[in-house]
Design a protein around this motif. Sequence first.
Motif, PDB file in Angstrom:
ATOM      1  N   ARG A 173       0.849  -1.191   0.000  1.00 55.87           N
ATOM      2  CA  ARG A 173       0.000   0.000   0.000  1.00 55.87           C
ATOM      3  C   ARG A 173       0.880   1.235   0.000  1.00 55.87           C
ATOM      4  NH1 ARG A 173      -5.326  -0.666   0.590  1.00 55.87           N
ATOM      5  NH2 ARG A 173      -6.038  -2.632   1.441  1.00 55.87           N
ATOM      6  N   SER A 174       0.345   2.283  -0.574  1.00 55.53           N
ATOM      7  CA  SER A 174       1.046   3.552  -0.612  1.00 55.53           C
ATOM      8  C   SER A 174       0.133   4.633  -0.063  1.00 55.53           C
ATOM      9  CB  SER A 174       1.431   3.882  -2.056  1.00 55.53           C
ATOM     10  OG  SER A 174       1.868   5.213  -2.140  1.00 55.53           O
ATOM     11  N   SER A 175       0.726   5.704   0.411  1.00 59.34           N
ATOM     12  CA  SER A 175      -0.070   6.830   0.893  1.00 59.34           C
ATOM     13  C   SER A 175      -0.534   7.716  -0.260  1.00 59.34           C
ATOM     14  CB  SER A 175       0.749   7.659   1.886  1.00 59.34           C
ATOM     15  OG  SER A 175       1.899   8.172   1.246  1.00 59.34           O
ATOM     16  N   GLU A 176      -0.070   7.424  -1.480  1.00 59.48           N
ATOM     17  CA  GLU A 176      -0.497   8.195  -2.651  1.00 59.48           C
ATOM     18  C   GLU A 176      -1.992   8.035  -2.864  1.00 59.48           C
ATOM     19  OE1 GLU A 176       1.379  10.227  -4.655  1.00 59.48           O
ATOM     20  OE2 GLU A 176       2.998   9.832  -3.246  1.00 59.48           O
ATOM     21  N   LYS A 177      -2.653   9.097  -3.259  1.00 57.99           N
ATOM     22  CA  LYS A 177      -4.067   9.051  -3.591  1.00 57.99           C
ATOM     23  C   LYS A 177      -4.175   9.025  -5.100  1.00 57.99           C
ATOM     24  CE  LYS A 177      -5.353  11.569   0.528  1.00 57.99           C
ATOM     25  NZ  LYS A 177      -5.850  12.831   1.062  1.00 57.99           N
ATOM     26  N   THR A 193      -0.363  11.204 -16.550  1.00 57.58           N
ATOM     27  CA  THR A 193       0.766  11.620 -15.720  1.00 57.58           C
ATOM     28  C   THR A 193       1.399  10.422 -15.033  1.00 57.58           C
ATOM     29  OG1 THR A 193      -0.610  12.047 -13.769  1.00 57.58           O
ATOM     30  CG2 THR A 193      -0.235  13.902 -15.268  1.00 57.58           C
ATOM     31  N   ILE A 194       2.606  10.645 -14.546  1.00 61.33           N
ATOM     32  CA  ILE A 194       3.361   9.607 -13.840  1.00 61.33           C
ATOM     33  C   ILE A 194       4.006  10.272 -12.635  1.00 61.33           C
ATOM     34  CG2 ILE A 194       5.413   9.957 -15.283  1.00 61.33           C
ATOM     35  CD1 ILE A 194       5.869   6.900 -15.080  1.00 61.33           C
ATOM     36  N   ARG A 195       4.021   9.570 -11.505  1.00 69.86           N
ATOM     37  CA  ARG A 195       4.614  10.104 -10.287  1.00 69.86           C
ATOM     38  C   ARG A 195       5.483   9.052  -9.634  1.00 69.86           C
ATOM     39  NH1 ARG A 195       0.379  13.005  -6.622  1.00 69.86           N
ATOM     40  NH2 ARG A 195       2.223  13.071  -5.331  1.00 69.86           N
ATOM     41  N   GLU A 196       6.532   9.517  -9.015  1.00 67.66           N
ATOM     42  CA  GLU A 196       7.450   8.627  -8.315  1.00 67.66           C
ATOM     43  C   GLU A 196       7.160   8.666  -6.819  1.00 67.66           C
ATOM     44  OE1 GLU A 196      12.143   8.452  -7.095  1.00 67.66           O
ATOM     45  OE2 GLU A 196      11.529   9.759  -8.710  1.00 67.66           O
ATOM     46  N   PHE A 197       7.272   7.509  -6.185  1.00 70.41           N
ATOM     47  CA  PHE A 197       7.202   7.450  -4.736  1.00 70.41           C
ATOM     48  C   PHE A 197       7.973   6.232  -4.264  1.00 70.41           C
ATOM     49  CE2 PHE A 197       3.499   5.423  -6.472  1.00 70.41           C
ATOM     50  CZ  PHE A 197       3.281   4.310  -5.704  1.00 70.41           C
ATOM     51  N   GLN A 198       8.166   6.129  -2.971  1.00 69.88           N
ATOM     52  CA  GLN A 198       8.962   5.062  -2.375  1.00 69.88           C
ATOM     53  C   GLN A 198       8.045   3.982  -1.796  1.00 69.88           C
ATOM     54  OE1 GLN A 198      12.492   4.936  -2.183  1.00 69.88           O
ATOM     55  NE2 GLN A 198      12.331   6.611  -3.634  1.00 69.88           N
ATOM     56  N   VAL A 199       8.349   2.737  -2.106  1.00 71.59           N
ATOM     57  CA  VAL A 199       7.661   1.590  -1.529  1.00 71.59           C
ATOM     58  C   VAL A 199       8.733   0.629  -1.059  1.00 71.59           C
ATOM     59  CG1 VAL A 199       6.135  -0.366  -1.954  1.00 71.59           C
ATOM     60  CG2 VAL A 199       5.632   1.837  -3.009  1.00 71.59           C
ATOM     61  N   GLU A 200       8.746   0.381   0.222  1.00 67.35           N
ATOM     62  CA  GLU A 200       9.729  -0.526   0.815  1.00 67.35           C
ATOM     63  C   GLU A 200      11.156  -0.173   0.401  1.00 67.35           C
ATOM     64  OE1 GLU A 200       8.445  -4.498  -0.079  1.00 67.35           O
ATOM     65  OE2 GLU A 200       6.571  -4.254   0.997  1.00 67.35           O
ATOM     66  N   GLY A 201      11.456   1.139   0.372  1.00 63.12           N
ATOM     67  CA  GLY A 201      12.802   1.604   0.066  1.00 63.12           C
ATOM     68  C   GLY A 201      13.172   1.612  -1.408  1.00 63.12           C
ATOM     69  N   LYS A 202      12.220   1.333  -2.292  1.00 68.16           N
ATOM     70  CA  LYS A 202      12.494   1.325  -3.732  1.00 68.16           C
ATOM     71  C   LYS A 202      11.704   2.423  -4.419  1.00 68.16           C
ATOM     72  CE  LYS A 202      13.395  -3.599  -3.992  1.00 68.16           C
ATOM     73  NZ  LYS A 202      13.090  -4.837  -4.667  1.00 68.16           N
ATOM     74  N   ALA A 203      12.321   3.051  -5.433  1.00 68.14           N
ATOM     75  CA  ALA A 203      11.622   4.062  -6.225  1.00 68.14           C
ATOM     76  C   ALA A 203      10.681   3.353  -7.187  1.00 68.14           C
ATOM     77  CB  ALA A 203      12.619   4.914  -6.995  1.00 68.14           C
ATOM     78  N   ILE A 204       9.409   3.709  -7.111  1.00 69.72           N
ATOM     79  CA  ILE A 204       8.383   3.131  -7.968  1.00 69.72           C
ATOM     80  C   ILE A 204       7.715   4.282  -8.715  1.00 69.72           C
ATOM     81  CG2 ILE A 204       6.201   1.849  -8.014  1.00 69.72           C
ATOM     82  CD1 ILE A 204       8.553   0.149  -7.114  1.00 69.72           C
TER      83      ILE A 204
END
Length: 70
Positions: free
Chosen positions: A5-9, A17-28
């Motif tokens: 799960r991510s906190s991204e909405k 569009t595309i956005r980067e965020f961290q999941v378990e220490g990896k850039a996704i």
Amino acid sequence: MAFARSSEKTNEITPGTIREFQVEGKAIALANVGGKFYAINQYLPASRRAAGQGVMDGTKVTCPWSWLAI
């Protein structure tokens, strides 16, 4: 990688569009293509930067540093 799960909405990631965020220490990178979401767990090949920093054009992501598309 298992589901995470991510906190991204998803409503903050508008179509095209595309956005980067961290999941378990990896850039996704999470892309919204016509209302469907796709996650990319890789870096752009030429720049070794996260795909979430790229520019969406349809179903292609273009690296803003090398201008190569994947």
